[in-house]
Design a protein around this motif. Structure first.
Motif, mmCIF file in Angstrom:
data_model
loop_
_atom_site.group_PDB
_atom_site.id
_atom_site.type_symbol
_atom_site.label_atom_id
_atom_site.label_comp_id
_atom_site.label_asym_id
_atom_site.label_seq_id
_atom_site.Cartn_x
_atom_site.Cartn_y
_atom_site.Cartn_z
ATOM 1 N N ALA A 299 0.830 -1.207 0.000
ATOM 2 C CA ALA A 299 0.000 0.000 0.000
ATOM 3 C C ALA A 299 0.864 1.256 0.000
ATOM 4 N N ILE A 300 1.962 1.228 0.740
ATOM 5 C CA ILE A 300 2.862 2.383 0.785
ATOM 6 C C ILE A 300 3.568 2.560 -0.558
ATOM 7 N N ARG A 301 3.965 1.470 -1.185
ATOM 8 C CA ARG A 301 4.582 1.581 -2.511
ATOM 9 C C ARG A 301 3.591 2.139 -3.532
ATOM 10 N N GLN A 302 2.346 1.723 -3.451
ATOM 11 C CA GLN A 302 1.325 2.272 -4.334
ATOM 12 C C GLN A 302 1.105 3.754 -4.046
ATOM 13 N N LEU A 303 1.175 4.137 -2.784
ATOM 14 C CA LEU A 303 1.026 5.543 -2.403
ATOM 15 C C LEU A 303 2.061 6.404 -3.111
ATOM 16 N N VAL A 304 3.300 5.931 -3.116
ATOM 17 C CA VAL A 304 4.391 6.672 -3.754
ATOM 18 C C VAL A 304 4.177 6.775 -5.261
ATOM 19 N N SER A 305 3.751 5.686 -5.889
ATOM 20 C CA SER A 305 3.512 5.720 -7.331
ATOM 21 C C SER A 305 2.332 6.639 -7.671
ATOM 22 N N ARG A 306 1.313 6.619 -6.857
ATOM 23 C CA ARG A 306 0.166 7.495 -7.093
ATOM 24 C C ARG A 306 0.534 8.965 -6.925
ATOM 25 N N TYR A 307 1.467 9.232 -6.026
ATOM 26 C CA TYR A 307 1.966 10.600 -5.864
ATOM 27 C C TYR A 307 2.513 11.115 -7.195
ATOM 28 N N SER A 308 3.366 10.321 -7.831
ATOM 29 C CA SER A 308 3.984 10.754 -9.079
ATOM 30 C C SER A 308 2.949 10.944 -10.183
ATOM 31 N N LEU A 309 2.062 9.964 -10.354
ATOM 32 C CA LEU A 309 1.074 10.039 -11.428
ATOM 33 C C LEU A 309 0.124 11.215 -11.239
ATOM 34 N N SER A 310 -0.411 11.391 -10.048
ATOM 35 C CA SER A 310 -1.375 12.469 -9.823
ATOM 36 C C SER A 310 -0.725 13.838 -9.944
ATOM 37 N N LEU A 311 0.549 13.953 -9.529
ATOM 38 C CA LEU A 311 1.256 15.229 -9.663
ATOM 39 C C LEU A 311 1.508 15.551 -11.123
ATOM 40 N N ASP A 312 2.015 14.576 -11.868
ATOM 41 C CA ASP A 312 2.371 14.818 -13.270
ATOM 42 C C ASP A 312 1.139 15.090 -14.134
ATOM 43 N N MET A 313 0.010 14.497 -13.782
ATOM 44 C CA MET A 313 -1.220 14.701 -14.551
ATOM 45 C C MET A 313 -2.073 15.837 -13.993
ATOM 46 N N ARG A 314 -1.564 16.514 -12.979
ATOM 47 C CA ARG A 314 -2.188 17.710 -12.400
ATOM 48 C C ARG A 314 -3.593 17.430 -11.851
ATOM 49 N N ASP A 315 -3.802 16.213 -11.327
ATOM 50 C CA ASP A 315 -5.044 15.930 -10.617
ATOM 51 C C ASP A 315 -4.789 16.245 -9.149
ATOM 52 N N LEU A 316 -4.960 17.503 -8.797
ATOM 53 C CA LEU A 316 -4.559 17.951 -7.472
ATOM 54 C C LEU A 316 -5.457 17.410 -6.372
ATOM 55 N N ASP A 317 -6.736 17.133 -6.687
ATOM 56 C CA ASP A 317 -7.600 16.520 -5.678
ATOM 57 C C ASP A 317 -7.108 15.114 -5.349
ATOM 58 N N ALA A 318 -6.818 14.328 -6.397
ATOM 59 C CA ALA A 318 -6.274 12.987 -6.159
ATOM 60 C C ALA A 318 -4.954 13.080 -5.397
ATOM 61 N N HIS A 319 -4.158 14.084 -5.723
ATOM 62 C CA HIS A 319 -2.834 14.215 -5.126
ATOM 63 C C HIS A 319 -2.912 14.540 -3.637
ATOM 64 N N VAL A 320 -3.651 15.567 -3.282
ATOM 65 C CA VAL A 320 -3.655 15.984 -1.874
ATOM 66 C C VAL A 320 -4.342 14.960 -0.981
ATOM 67 N N ASN A 321 -5.204 14.125 -1.559
ATOM 68 C CA ASN A 321 -5.856 13.089 -0.754
ATOM 69 C C ASN A 321 -4.939 11.923 -0.453
ATOM 70 N N LEU A 322 -3.706 11.972 -0.924
ATOM 71 C CA LEU A 322 -2.697 10.999 -0.528
ATOM 72 C C LEU A 322 -2.038 11.385 0.796
ATOM 73 N N PHE A 323 -2.323 12.579 1.278
ATOM 74 C CA PHE A 323 -1.736 13.092 2.519
ATOM 75 C C PHE A 323 -2.756 13.030 3.653
ATOM 76 N N ALA A 324 -2.254 12.960 4.871
ATOM 77 C CA ALA A 324 -3.130 12.960 6.041
ATOM 78 C C ALA A 324 -4.023 14.196 6.017
ATOM 79 N N PRO A 325 -5.258 14.079 6.487
ATOM 80 C CA PRO A 325 -6.179 15.223 6.434
ATOM 81 C C PRO A 325 -5.638 16.477 7.124
ATOM 82 N N ASP A 326 -4.854 16.296 8.174
ATOM 83 C CA ASP A 326 -4.332 17.451 8.913
ATOM 84 C C ASP A 326 -2.881 17.735 8.544
ATOM 85 N N ILE A 327 -2.528 17.510 7.280
ATOM 86 C CA ILE A 327 -1.164 17.757 6.832
ATOM 87 C C ILE A 327 -0.787 19.217 7.051
ATOM 88 N N ARG A 328 0.406 19.438 7.610
ATOM 89 C CA ARG A 328 0.858 20.811 7.844
ATOM 90 C C ARG A 328 1.504 21.354 6.575
#
Length: 207
Positions: free
Chosen positions: A17-46
């Motif tokens: 799951a953590i490895r998938q998290l990292v891969s999803r980070y790259s894909l969502s960032l590069d494709m500019r899906d910012l909603d998908a991207h920020v939802n990879l972070f804890a809700p209370d991310i600083r």
């Protein structure tokens, strides 16, 4: 209380799951899906000293990406994951990146020091600390000091090696005999801790 087998299966599933998290980070960032991207972070991310939460992270990302990059591609590689307990882990992952920025094509080598947390059964980034080795135009080799060379900025040093005392130790201590001493292997699950010489997790400077 989980059995030993259930605990081992949970660890394997968490690692994937953590490895998938990292891969999803790259894909969502590069494709500019910012909603998908920020939802990879804890809700209370600083996000900064006075801003917390995914909405603030989304705005910061939007501003940064529109200002600096026409396009990006993040290629993740080596990934070491170690667990603090069943719901917390840390890891190091390499990333080789390409950036279209104005008239230049900037390539970069870096690694992330990550902290992961499982919340309500799902793994998230608790934080990501980027550590850069070089960034340079595709046609310009990053030889020498100050390898971070972004268009429109003065060159500066990255922190790719700064987390690891072994880097300075290697260059400062050439072998004194034909048979140098070999340290004992790191305890299971403490490879990164041993490489960090038991230092605490590196901290992120909050803007």
């Amino acid at each position: 209380m989980m059995t030993d087998l259930e605990t081992r299966i949970d660890r394997l599933e968490s690692t994937e799951a953590i490895r998938q998290l990292v891969s999803r980070y790259s894909l969502s960032l590069d494709m500019r899906d910012l909603d998908a991207h920020v939802n990879l972070f804890a809700p209370d991310i600083r996000v900064s000293r006075d801003k917390v939460g995914r909405s603030h992270l989304k705005r910061w990302l939007d501003d940064t990406l529109r200002l600096q990059f026409t396009g990006t591609s993040h290629h993740v590689g080596n990934h070491v994951i170690e667990f603090d307990d069943a719901d917390h882990a840390h890891g190091v992952v390499y990333s080789k990146n390409e950036h279209e920025t104005g008239p230049e094509w900037v390539i970069m080598q870096m690694l992330y020091w990550d902290n992961y947390e499982r919340i309500d059964g799902r793994w998230y980034f608790r934080r990501r600390l980027p550590c850069y080795w070089y960034a340079t135009d595709l046609n310009k080799s990053p030889i020498g000091d100050m390898k971070m060379r972004w268009p429109g900025r003065e060159p500066y040093e990255g922190t790719f090696h700064a987390l690891w005392p072994s880097w300075k130790d290697f260059w400062a201590n050439p072998p004194q005999s034909d048979e140098p001493e070999v340290a004992e292997p790191a305890p299971l699950g403490e490879f990164l801790k041993r490489m960090r010489r038991d230092a605490a997790d590196p901290r992120i400077r909050v803007r």
